[in-house]
Design a protein around this motif. Sequence first.
Motif, PDB file in Angstrom:
ATOM      1  N   THR A  22      13.094   8.566  -3.126  1.00 47.96           N
ATOM      2  CA  THR A  22      13.678   8.299  -1.685  1.00 47.96           C
ATOM      3  C   THR A  22      13.509   7.623  -1.243  1.00 47.96           C
ATOM      4  O   THR A  22      13.472   6.608   0.269  1.00 47.96           O
ATOM      5  N   ALA A  23      12.253   8.039  -0.555  1.00 48.55           N
ATOM      6  CA  ALA A  23      11.365   7.782   0.658  1.00 48.55           C
ATOM      7  C   ALA A  23      10.843   6.335   0.304  1.00 48.55           C
ATOM      8  O   ALA A  23      10.797   4.766   1.169  1.00 48.55           O
ATOM      9  N   ALA A  24      10.858   5.303  -0.837  1.00 54.08           N
ATOM     10  CA  ALA A  24      10.327   4.070  -1.349  1.00 54.08           C
ATOM     11  C   ALA A  24      12.163   3.473  -1.137  1.00 54.08           C
ATOM     12  O   ALA A  24      11.637   2.505  -1.618  1.00 54.08           O
ATOM     13  N   ALA A  25      13.067   3.882  -1.355  1.00 54.97           N
ATOM     14  CA  ALA A  25      14.570   3.265  -1.380  1.00 54.97           C
ATOM     15  C   ALA A  25      14.435   2.973  -0.792  1.00 54.97           C
ATOM     16  O   ALA A  25      14.603   1.780   0.451  1.00 54.97           O
ATOM     17  N   LYS A  26      14.032   3.801   1.000  1.00 60.47           N
ATOM     18  CA  LYS A  26      14.590   3.586   1.993  1.00 60.47           C
ATOM     19  C   LYS A  26      12.938   1.823   2.659  1.00 60.47           C
ATOM     20  O   LYS A  26      13.943   1.856   3.544  1.00 60.47           O
ATOM     21  N   ILE A  27      11.763   2.416   2.666  1.00 63.73           N
ATOM     22  CA  ILE A  27      11.000   1.845   3.190  1.00 63.73           C
ATOM     23  C   ILE A  27      11.601   0.219   2.617  1.00 63.73           C
ATOM     24  O   ILE A  27      11.573  -1.220   3.197  1.00 63.73           O
ATOM     25  N   ARG A  28      11.807   0.251   1.682  1.00 67.61           N
ATOM     26  CA  ARG A  28      12.519  -1.236   0.429  1.00 67.61           C
ATOM     27  C   ARG A  28      14.014  -1.496   1.364  1.00 67.61           C
ATOM     28  O   ARG A  28      13.731  -3.129   1.312  1.00 67.61           O
ATOM     29  N   ALA A  39      10.443  -7.517   0.047  1.00 65.94           N
ATOM     30  CA  ALA A  39      11.007  -6.848  -0.684  1.00 65.94           C
ATOM     31  C   ALA A  39      10.981  -7.095  -2.346  1.00 65.94           C
ATOM     32  O   ALA A  39      10.799  -6.391  -3.894  1.00 65.94           O
ATOM     33  N   HIS A  40      11.390  -8.529  -2.856  1.00 69.37           N
ATOM     34  CA  HIS A  40      11.944  -9.307  -4.017  1.00 69.37           C
ATOM     35  C   HIS A  40      10.380  -9.186  -4.835  1.00 69.37           C
ATOM     36  O   HIS A  40      10.010  -8.726  -5.933  1.00 69.37           O
ATOM     37  N   ARG A  41       9.060  -9.379  -3.863  1.00 69.95           N
ATOM     38  CA  ARG A  41       8.130  -9.370  -4.356  1.00 69.95           C
ATOM     39  C   ARG A  41       7.507  -8.486  -4.441  1.00 69.95           C
ATOM     40  O   ARG A  41       7.019  -7.451  -5.951  1.00 69.95           O
ATOM     41  N   LEU A  42       7.688  -7.044  -3.283  1.00 68.36           N
ATOM     42  CA  LEU A  42       7.005  -5.641  -4.225  1.00 68.36           C
ATOM     43  C   LEU A  42       7.970  -5.494  -5.752  1.00 68.36           C
ATOM     44  O   LEU A  42       7.418  -4.461  -6.524  1.00 68.36           O
ATOM     45  N   ASP A  43       9.177  -5.955  -5.443  1.00 67.39           N
ATOM     46  CA  ASP A  43       9.962  -5.701  -6.657  1.00 67.39           C
ATOM     47  C   ASP A  43       8.973  -5.789  -7.703  1.00 67.39           C
ATOM     48  O   ASP A  43       8.896  -5.883  -9.502  1.00 67.39           O
ATOM     49  N   THR A  44       9.434  -7.746  -8.130  1.00 68.29           N
ATOM     50  CA  THR A  44       8.095  -8.131  -9.383  1.00 68.29           C
ATOM     51  C   THR A  44       6.701  -6.637  -9.226  1.00 68.29           C
ATOM     52  O   THR A  44       6.627  -7.254 -10.817  1.00 68.29           O
ATOM     53  N   VAL A  45       6.257  -6.766  -8.849  1.00 66.24           N
ATOM     54  CA  VAL A  45       5.113  -5.800  -8.421  1.00 66.24           C
ATOM     55  C   VAL A  45       4.388  -4.328  -9.728  1.00 66.24           C
ATOM     56  O   VAL A  45       4.106  -4.015 -10.720  1.00 66.24           O
ATOM     57  N   LEU A  46       6.034  -3.697  -8.520  1.00 64.39           N
ATOM     58  CA  LEU A  46       6.154  -2.697  -9.418  1.00 64.39           C
ATOM     59  C   LEU A  46       7.035  -2.725 -11.150  1.00 64.39           C
ATOM     60  O   LEU A  46       7.159  -2.433 -12.024  1.00 64.39           O
ATOM     61  N   ALA A  99       2.002   6.139  -7.253  1.00 68.96           N
ATOM     62  CA  ALA A  99       0.375   6.869  -7.587  1.00 68.96           C
ATOM     63  C   ALA A  99       0.775   8.732  -7.486  1.00 68.96           C
ATOM     64  O   ALA A  99      -0.325   9.638  -7.859  1.00 68.96           O
ATOM     65  N   GLY A 100       1.265   8.723  -6.543  1.00 65.63           N
ATOM     66  CA  GLY A 100       1.281  10.557  -6.087  1.00 65.63           C
ATOM     67  C   GLY A 100       2.044  11.154  -6.830  1.00 65.63           C
ATOM     68  O   GLY A 100       1.590  12.216  -7.415  1.00 65.63           O
ATOM     69  N   ARG A 101       2.954  10.077  -7.124  1.00 66.93           N
ATOM     70  CA  ARG A 101       4.003  11.158  -7.631  1.00 66.93           C
ATOM     71  C   ARG A 101       3.850  11.000  -9.717  1.00 66.93           C
ATOM     72  O   ARG A 101       3.306  12.342  -9.879  1.00 66.93           O
ATOM     73  N   ARG A 102       2.848  10.193  -9.844  1.00 68.31           N
ATOM     74  CA  ARG A 102       2.656  10.219 -11.662  1.00 68.31           C
ATOM     75  C   ARG A 102       1.086  11.423 -11.044  1.00 68.31           C
ATOM     76  O   ARG A 102       0.636  12.204 -12.039  1.00 68.31           O
ATOM     77  N   ALA A 146       0.916  -1.062  -0.022  1.00 70.99           N
ATOM     78  CA  ALA A 146       0.427   0.521  -0.019  1.00 70.99           C
ATOM     79  C   ALA A 146       0.634   1.021  -0.049  1.00 70.99           C
ATOM     80  O   ALA A 146       0.468   1.791  -1.197  1.00 70.99           O
ATOM     81  N   VAL A 147       2.134   1.322   0.491  1.00 68.62           N
ATOM     82  CA  VAL A 147       3.132   2.091   1.053  1.00 68.62           C
ATOM     83  C   VAL A 147       3.647   2.862  -0.416  1.00 68.62           C
ATOM     84  O   VAL A 147       3.939   4.197  -1.186  1.00 68.62           O
ATOM     85  N   LEU A 148       4.385   1.218  -1.036  1.00 70.89           N
ATOM     86  CA  LEU A 148       4.681   2.223  -2.231  1.00 70.89           C
ATOM     87  C   LEU A 148       3.997   1.930  -2.642  1.00 70.89           C
ATOM     88  O   LEU A 148       3.982   2.660  -4.425  1.00 70.89           O
ATOM     89  N   LEU A 149       3.315   1.269  -3.698  1.00 71.50           N
ATOM     90  CA  LEU A 149       1.360   1.850  -4.089  1.00 71.50           C
ATOM     91  C   LEU A 149       1.452   2.914  -4.483  1.00 71.50           C
ATOM     92  O   LEU A 149       1.226   4.549  -5.693  1.00 71.50           O
TER      93      LEU A 149
END
Length: 331
Positions: free
Chosen positions: A104-110, A118-125, A88-91, A81-84
């Motif tokens: 940078t916030a997404a990178a810190k969370i990851r 982390a690998h599963r979320l990378d797959t989604v993005l 979405a907010g940036r777009r 939810a946070v990464l999506l």
Amino acid sequence: MARPTHRVLTLLELLQSGGIRTMAELADRLGVDERTVRRYVDHLIDLDVPVESVRGRYGGYRLAPGYRMPPLMLSDDEALAVLLGLVAGRRAGLTTTTDTASETAAAKIRRVLPERLAHRLDTVLESLAFTAPPGDFAAPETAVLLSVADAVRHRRPISIRYTAADGRRSERTLHPYGLVAHSGRWYVTGADPAIGEDRTFRLDRIADARTLPGSFDPPAGFDPAQHVLSGFAKAQYRHEVVLRIQGTVEQIRVRLPAGLATVEESASAEGAGPETEGWLRVELRAERLDWLPPVLASLDRPFVIERPDELRGLVAALADRLAASARRVPP
């Protein structure tokens, strides 16, 4: 059944959301009795989390001011939810002038997530595609956004330095009623006491916002989002269009949203509700009229043009082109 460790972490999350949490509220949220809540609080204190006990009728527990959050502990659903939300907010343009903040916030969370997650979320993005290109939006200064939001919440007047669309600069006082995000831009709407009128300003055109002494009371029932949309619909353009359309408010809003047109019910239709068909008065302003006949055709509702007469000719020309196309035989 939730494990004690999970409940202790849930207690920390509740306290981190701010304010004082009563014993009864915490016991209800955690699904335990008050004695167990005290034990969980002791666990947090043993971990050097500064939980304060507040006595009195409205007492309970809170975190000491200035306490910094420990490393993130997110579930799979929370991390996604946070990464999506950041993507979405940036777009959508819901960012500030610090362009890299969301990245940078997404990178810190990851970095603080377990490798498996982390690998599963990378797959989604990496597999995610968007049907619309990212917008190119002018973003407000972070300090301006935070200052205006604080003034809205505490009903404090602010002084702003503003640059209008034509480049004119001014400094004015504003009683901010609310922040509105619309079509990738941030707006603040409120009262300008110097002229005694409500005004709306784009945040990206505000160079500085300072809180002033005093307070104000916003009008009862004021809807900032509706006020901003109505302002767009009533903006001064070359053509003023007045129509009568037979249908419901909802049918008309599909093609003529609130930011584009105002819809007024006739006296006979008042109180009938948005799903009741009737002849409704629609007003809008436009710099050009050539886009309006296709919109009226797509509504597929009976309509009458009150003004301007120029629109009648454009609608008739479109009707002739459609009729000619309908009669045309394939080669």
